[in-house]
Design a protein around this motif. Sequence first.
Motif, PDB file in Angstrom:
ATOM      1  N   THR A 312       0.849  -1.188   0.000  1.00 43.38           N
ATOM      2  CA  THR A 312       0.000   0.000   0.000  1.00 43.38           C
ATOM      3  C   THR A 312       0.883   1.236   0.000  1.00 43.38           C
ATOM      4  O   THR A 312       1.967   1.239   0.603  1.00 43.38           O
ATOM      5  CB  THR A 312      -0.915   0.021   1.236  1.00 43.38           C
ATOM      6  OG1 THR A 312      -0.119  -0.100   2.409  1.00 43.38           O
ATOM      7  CG2 THR A 312      -1.903  -1.129   1.186  1.00 43.38           C
ATOM      8  N   GLU A 314       0.650   4.135   1.429  1.00 46.73           N
ATOM      9  CA  GLU A 314       0.889   4.773   2.728  1.00 46.73           C
ATOM     10  C   GLU A 314       2.039   4.097   3.466  1.00 46.73           C
ATOM     11  O   GLU A 314       2.918   4.761   4.032  1.00 46.73           O
ATOM     12  CB  GLU A 314      -0.385   4.715   3.576  1.00 46.73           C
ATOM     13  CG  GLU A 314      -0.216   5.329   4.964  1.00 46.73           C
ATOM     14  CD  GLU A 314      -1.462   5.161   5.821  1.00 46.73           C
ATOM     15  OE1 GLU A 314      -1.404   5.501   7.020  1.00 46.73           O
ATOM     16  OE2 GLU A 314      -2.486   4.667   5.301  1.00 46.73           O
ATOM     17  N   ARG A 317       5.416   4.758   1.802  1.00 49.36           N
ATOM     18  CA  ARG A 317       5.887   6.104   2.152  1.00 49.36           C
ATOM     19  C   ARG A 317       6.551   6.098   3.524  1.00 49.36           C
ATOM     20  O   ARG A 317       7.603   6.707   3.727  1.00 49.36           O
ATOM     21  CB  ARG A 317       4.722   7.101   2.134  1.00 49.36           C
ATOM     22  CG  ARG A 317       4.312   7.584   0.759  1.00 49.36           C
ATOM     23  CD  ARG A 317       3.448   8.840   0.859  1.00 49.36           C
ATOM     24  NE  ARG A 317       2.193   8.574   1.564  1.00 49.36           N
ATOM     25  CZ  ARG A 317       1.054   8.253   0.958  1.00 49.36           C
ATOM     26  NH1 ARG A 317       1.035   8.129  -0.368  1.00 49.36           N
ATOM     27  NH2 ARG A 317      -0.045   8.055   1.651  1.00 49.36           N
ATOM     28  N   ASP A 318       5.917   5.406   4.483  1.00 49.77           N
ATOM     29  CA  ASP A 318       6.468   5.342   5.842  1.00 49.77           C
ATOM     30  C   ASP A 318       7.848   4.690   5.842  1.00 49.77           C
ATOM     31  O   ASP A 318       8.759   5.131   6.552  1.00 49.77           O
ATOM     32  CB  ASP A 318       5.533   4.556   6.762  1.00 49.77           C
ATOM     33  CG  ASP A 318       4.246   5.296   7.067  1.00 49.77           C
ATOM     34  OD1 ASP A 318       4.185   6.516   6.797  1.00 49.77           O
ATOM     35  OD2 ASP A 318       3.297   4.664   7.573  1.00 49.77           O
ATOM     36  N   LYS A 350       0.696  -2.079  10.258  1.00 49.31           N
ATOM     37  CA  LYS A 350      -0.200  -1.272   9.430  1.00 49.31           C
ATOM     38  C   LYS A 350      -0.435  -1.938   8.078  1.00 49.31           C
ATOM     39  O   LYS A 350      -1.569  -1.982   7.590  1.00 49.31           O
ATOM     40  CB  LYS A 350       0.385   0.126   9.225  1.00 49.31           C
ATOM     41  CG  LYS A 350      -0.529   1.051   8.427  1.00 49.31           C
ATOM     42  CD  LYS A 350       0.145   2.380   8.094  1.00 49.31           C
ATOM     43  CE  LYS A 350       0.390   3.214   9.321  1.00 49.31           C
ATOM     44  NZ  LYS A 350       0.920   4.574   8.949  1.00 49.31           N
ATOM     45  N   GLU A 351       0.624  -2.486   7.486  1.00 47.96           N
ATOM     46  CA  GLU A 351       0.482  -3.154   6.191  1.00 47.96           C
ATOM     47  C   GLU A 351      -0.398  -4.391   6.310  1.00 47.96           C
ATOM     48  O   GLU A 351      -1.240  -4.658   5.448  1.00 47.96           O
ATOM     49  CB  GLU A 351       1.864  -3.534   5.650  1.00 47.96           C
ATOM     50  CG  GLU A 351       1.848  -4.232   4.302  1.00 47.96           C
ATOM     51  CD  GLU A 351       1.390  -3.335   3.166  1.00 47.96           C
ATOM     52  OE1 GLU A 351       1.087  -3.867   2.085  1.00 47.96           O
ATOM     53  OE2 GLU A 351       1.312  -2.088   3.361  1.00 47.96           O
ATOM     54  N   HIS A 354      -4.035  -3.247   6.604  1.00 51.06           N
ATOM     55  CA  HIS A 354      -4.582  -2.779   5.337  1.00 51.06           C
ATOM     56  C   HIS A 354      -4.894  -3.944   4.402  1.00 51.06           C
ATOM     57  O   HIS A 354      -5.958  -3.986   3.784  1.00 51.06           O
ATOM     58  CB  HIS A 354      -3.598  -1.825   4.650  1.00 51.06           C
ATOM     59  CG  HIS A 354      -3.529  -0.472   5.286  1.00 51.06           C
ATOM     60  ND1 HIS A 354      -4.443  -0.042   6.208  1.00 51.06           N
ATOM     61  CD2 HIS A 354      -2.637   0.552   5.126  1.00 51.06           C
ATOM     62  CE1 HIS A 354      -4.141   1.182   6.598  1.00 51.06           C
ATOM     63  NE2 HIS A 354      -3.035   1.575   5.947  1.00 51.06           N
ATOM     64  N   THR A 366       0.705   1.591  -7.196  1.00 51.80           N
ATOM     65  CA  THR A 366       1.036   3.005  -7.100  1.00 51.80           C
ATOM     66  C   THR A 366       2.402   3.249  -7.698  1.00 51.80           C
ATOM     67  O   THR A 366       3.382   2.614  -7.307  1.00 51.80           O
ATOM     68  CB  THR A 366       1.039   3.473  -5.634  1.00 51.80           C
ATOM     69  OG1 THR A 366      -0.229   3.153  -5.051  1.00 51.80           O
ATOM     70  CG2 THR A 366       1.275   4.964  -5.541  1.00 51.80           C
ATOM     71  N   ASN A 374       0.031  12.496  -2.396  1.00 47.84           N
ATOM     72  CA  ASN A 374      -1.233  12.542  -1.674  1.00 47.84           C
ATOM     73  C   ASN A 374      -1.107  13.305  -0.357  1.00 47.84           C
ATOM     74  O   ASN A 374      -0.058  13.327   0.236  1.00 47.84           O
ATOM     75  CB  ASN A 374      -1.717  11.113  -1.371  1.00 47.84           C
ATOM     76  CG  ASN A 374      -1.991  10.349  -2.656  1.00 47.84           C
ATOM     77  OD1 ASN A 374      -2.348  10.942  -3.672  1.00 47.84           O
ATOM     78  ND2 ASN A 374      -1.813   9.030  -2.620  1.00 47.84           N
TER      79      ASN A 374
END
Length: 374
Positions: A312, A314, A317-318, A350-351, A354, A366, A374
Motif C-alpha cells: 500500500t 501509505e 511512504r512510511d 499497518k500493512e 490494510h 502506485t 497525496n
Amino acid sequence: MASSFTAIGGGIGGAVVLLGVIFFLCFCAFRNWKNSNKNSDGASSDPSAVVTMELKRGGPSPSFKQFRMEELEKATRNFDESNLIGCGSFGLVFKGLLCDGTVVAIKRRSGTPKQEFNEEVAHLSRIQHRNLVNLLGYCLDSGYSMLVFEYLPNGSMCNHLYDTGKDSATKLEFKQRLSIAIGTAKGLSHLHGQRPSIIHGNFKTANVLVDEDFIAKVADAGILKLLEKIDDAGPSGLSSVNAFRDPEINQIGILCETSDVYSFGVFLLELITGKEASDIDEFGSNQSILEWVEKQLSSDQLVDNRLLGSFTAEVMRDLIKLALRCMSFPGRYRPTIETVVLDLERILEKEQMHTTVMGEGTSIVTLGSQLFTN
C-alpha cells in the motif's frame, strides 16, 4: 625456685611452638603464591587456557569449543576449493561438515593472533541472539586464525534481493522484506544493548544472512575488533569504497551506534529498490540523499518492480521516510536502532491491517512518482 624455672621453661617452649606454627603457615602461603603465579604465567602463554578462563566467568554457550586443525581439515576436505563459499572481512569462508553432522561456516585468516584476540573470541561467544549468526568455536594453528560459525542454508540477502534481470528463484514479497528488516534491526539492537556497546562497523546487505525459514541473522558482528587483534598477513577484504559506510566517520574519525544506523538505512533502501547501493556511495548530506530519492521517484525507478501490486502506498511512504531518517545528517538526528525496530513493527502491523481489510493481492498499484503526491 624450681617452680619459677618450670614456668620459664614452659613459656619458652610455648613460644617456640607458636613460632613454629607461624613459620609453617608462612611457608604454605608462600608456596601457594608461587604456584599461583606459575599457573598464571602458563595460562597467559596458552590461548586455549585464556579462552577457557574467560568462558567460565561469563557462562558460554555449551556448544562453544576450541577445534583442532585436524577436525576442520576433515570437515572441509583440507579446505578444498569446492567448499569455498565466499570471502568476507575476516578472510576466506568454507562450508564444513563436522563429525557430529553439524554443518558450519569456517572463516580462515592467516596471521598470528595477539593475546587480546583470545579474550575477544571468548567475549563474542557469549553474545547470542536469534538474529545474530552464532560463533560456535575457534582454532589457532599453523599460522592461521579460524572462526567457526553456524551455517545458514539460504545464504546472504544479496542472493535473493538484487534484481539481475533474470527470473529470481525466490520472490521476496513486501511483508517478507519488512519481517527481514525487523529481524536484522533486532540483531543490531542486541549488539548496541551490550555493555559496553558493540558497534558492528561493517554492516551491509552481504552481512544479512537468512535461514531456511528466512529468519534474518546479522553476520560478522565484532569482526572488526578481532582484526585489530591479529598481526596481519593478508588483505582483510574490507573495501575502501563502501556505499554502506557512514560519510560522517571521515569527519569524526570514530565508529559509533549512529554509524550502524546509517548503514541500516542503506539496507532499507536496497530492500525497497531491490538493487545494490553502488549508485549512492558518494552521499554526504541530507540534500544529496533526498535528490537521489526524488530522482528515482520521478522516474518510477525507486520501488522494486517485483513489488508492484503487493504494497500500500501509505506504508511504502512510511518505509522510505524511515530509511531517510536513518541516513540523516548530522548523525545525532538519526533514530536509535531500538526506535527503528519499533517503527518497523508498526509499519508491518499497518500493512497487515490494510491488506487484511482490502484482501491479499488487491493493493492498488502506485507508481513511485505518485507516492508522495497525496
